[in-house]
Design an enzyme around this catalytic site. Sequence first.
Site, PDB file in Angstrom:
ATOM      1  N   SER A  85     -11.692   9.109   8.281  1.00 52.73           N
ATOM      2  CA  SER A  85     -10.452   8.442   8.673  1.00 52.73           C
ATOM      3  C   SER A  85     -10.279   7.127   7.917  1.00 52.73           C
ATOM      4  O   SER A  85      -9.171   6.786   7.499  1.00 52.73           O
ATOM      5  CB  SER A  85     -10.457   8.183  10.183  1.00 52.73           C
ATOM      6  OG  SER A  85      -9.337   7.419  10.567  1.00 52.73           O
ATOM      7  N   TRP A  88      -9.252   7.908   4.454  1.00 56.93           N
ATOM      8  CA  TRP A  88      -7.860   8.367   4.439  1.00 56.93           C
ATOM      9  C   TRP A  88      -6.898   7.194   4.262  1.00 56.93           C
ATOM     10  O   TRP A  88      -5.855   7.338   3.621  1.00 56.93           O
ATOM     11  CB  TRP A  88      -7.547   9.096   5.745  1.00 56.93           C
ATOM     12  CG  TRP A  88      -6.126   9.559   5.873  1.00 56.93           C
ATOM     13  CD1 TRP A  88      -5.583  10.720   5.419  1.00 56.93           C
ATOM     14  CD2 TRP A  88      -5.048   8.837   6.501  1.00 56.93           C
ATOM     15  NE1 TRP A  88      -4.242  10.780   5.720  1.00 56.93           N
ATOM     16  CE2 TRP A  88      -3.893   9.641   6.384  1.00 56.93           C
ATOM     17  CE3 TRP A  88      -4.960   7.602   7.144  1.00 56.93           C
ATOM     18  CZ2 TRP A  88      -2.669   9.233   6.894  1.00 56.93           C
ATOM     19  CZ3 TRP A  88      -3.733   7.203   7.644  1.00 56.93           C
ATOM     20  CH2 TRP A  88      -2.601   8.020   7.521  1.00 56.93           C
ATOM     21  N   HIS A  89      -7.257   6.026   4.801  1.00 52.75           N
ATOM     22  CA  HIS A  89      -6.370   4.869   4.701  1.00 52.75           C
ATOM     23  C   HIS A  89      -6.366   4.268   3.302  1.00 52.75           C
ATOM     24  O   HIS A  89      -5.413   3.566   2.944  1.00 52.75           O
ATOM     25  CB  HIS A  89      -6.787   3.792   5.712  1.00 52.75           C
ATOM     26  CG  HIS A  89      -6.383   4.111   7.121  1.00 52.75           C
ATOM     27  ND1 HIS A  89      -7.133   4.916   7.956  1.00 52.75           N
ATOM     28  CD2 HIS A  89      -5.295   3.733   7.847  1.00 52.75           C
ATOM     29  CE1 HIS A  89      -6.539   5.013   9.129  1.00 52.75           C
ATOM     30  NE2 HIS A  89      -5.425   4.315   9.091  1.00 52.75           N
ATOM     31  N   GLY A  90      -7.407   4.504   2.521  1.00 54.61           N
ATOM     32  CA  GLY A  90      -7.426   3.983   1.167  1.00 54.61           C
ATOM     33  C   GLY A  90      -8.809   4.028   0.558  1.00 54.61           C
ATOM     34  O   GLY A  90      -9.826   3.965   1.267  1.00 54.61           O
ATOM     35  N   PHE A 229       0.469   3.377   3.820  1.00 51.73           N
ATOM     36  CA  PHE A 229      -0.410   4.517   4.073  1.00 51.73           C
ATOM     37  C   PHE A 229       0.353   5.826   4.152  1.00 51.73           C
ATOM     38  O   PHE A 229      -0.165   6.802   4.661  1.00 51.73           O
ATOM     39  CB  PHE A 229      -1.183   4.290   5.385  1.00 51.73           C
ATOM     40  CG  PHE A 229      -1.942   2.993   5.403  1.00 51.73           C
ATOM     41  CD1 PHE A 229      -2.992   2.785   4.511  1.00 51.73           C
ATOM     42  CD2 PHE A 229      -1.603   1.977   6.271  1.00 51.73           C
ATOM     43  CE1 PHE A 229      -3.678   1.593   4.506  1.00 51.73           C
ATOM     44  CE2 PHE A 229      -2.294   0.776   6.286  1.00 51.73           C
ATOM     45  CZ  PHE A 229      -3.336   0.596   5.398  1.00 51.73           C
TER      46      PHE A 229
END
Length: 229
Positions: A85, A88-90, A229
């Site tokens: 997770s 996933w944000h960066g 995002f």
Amino acid sequence: FYSFQIYCDFSGYCDIGIGAARVMGIRLVENFNEPYRSRSMSEFWTRWHISLSTWFRDYVYIPLGGNRLGENRRKLNVFFVFLLSGLWHGANWTFILWGGLYGLLTAFFPGNKRNENKNFSLRSFFFTLINFSLVTLLWVFFRSPSVGESFLYLGRIFHWTSGPFNVGLHINEVWASVLLIVIMLFREYFIKSYFFKNGLSYASYFAAMVVVCYMLGVFNENQFIYFQF
């Protein structure tokens, strides 16, 4: 302040999306459910960004085995899901560290059924305060451009020193934020319980909107934090 900013930003534009979809006859799922009232990390992630948390649960956590393969495997699965997770944000070490810390806290301190009791008590308030404090500290990693700056910020929180470090807050933003928090707490713990019929609850909503619009409003751009995002 950033804890409230990102919550109002993200939850607010999700509400705009839900409302716009409802106009067209489409019912979208609720994406936030008073997350800062959570009393544990696991409860927090059932209330914050519900759509994303549900997706990771259904398509990552459960296919990995969920909690069906023993306690140690459950902890490993939880940690991996939060690590993913964060990624996933960066593609930044700050997001990976942010997700990893959440994974450790959620895997080893999942909370218990007693935390699900919604009745107010000093014990529940204590757990809510502790959990909110941890979430706020973890937002530092999410917000900072680098891991080094994250630890610098945390160091300045717990040990004040002088130096070229400026958070860039205008004094009006500080006082407006404090006033808004006071209004929200007053409404939550006093007006909601005792004086709703007297109209004070609606007055508190109006006061909060005035603070948001005229003291915290941004009128020269329309960029939401989570759009990146």
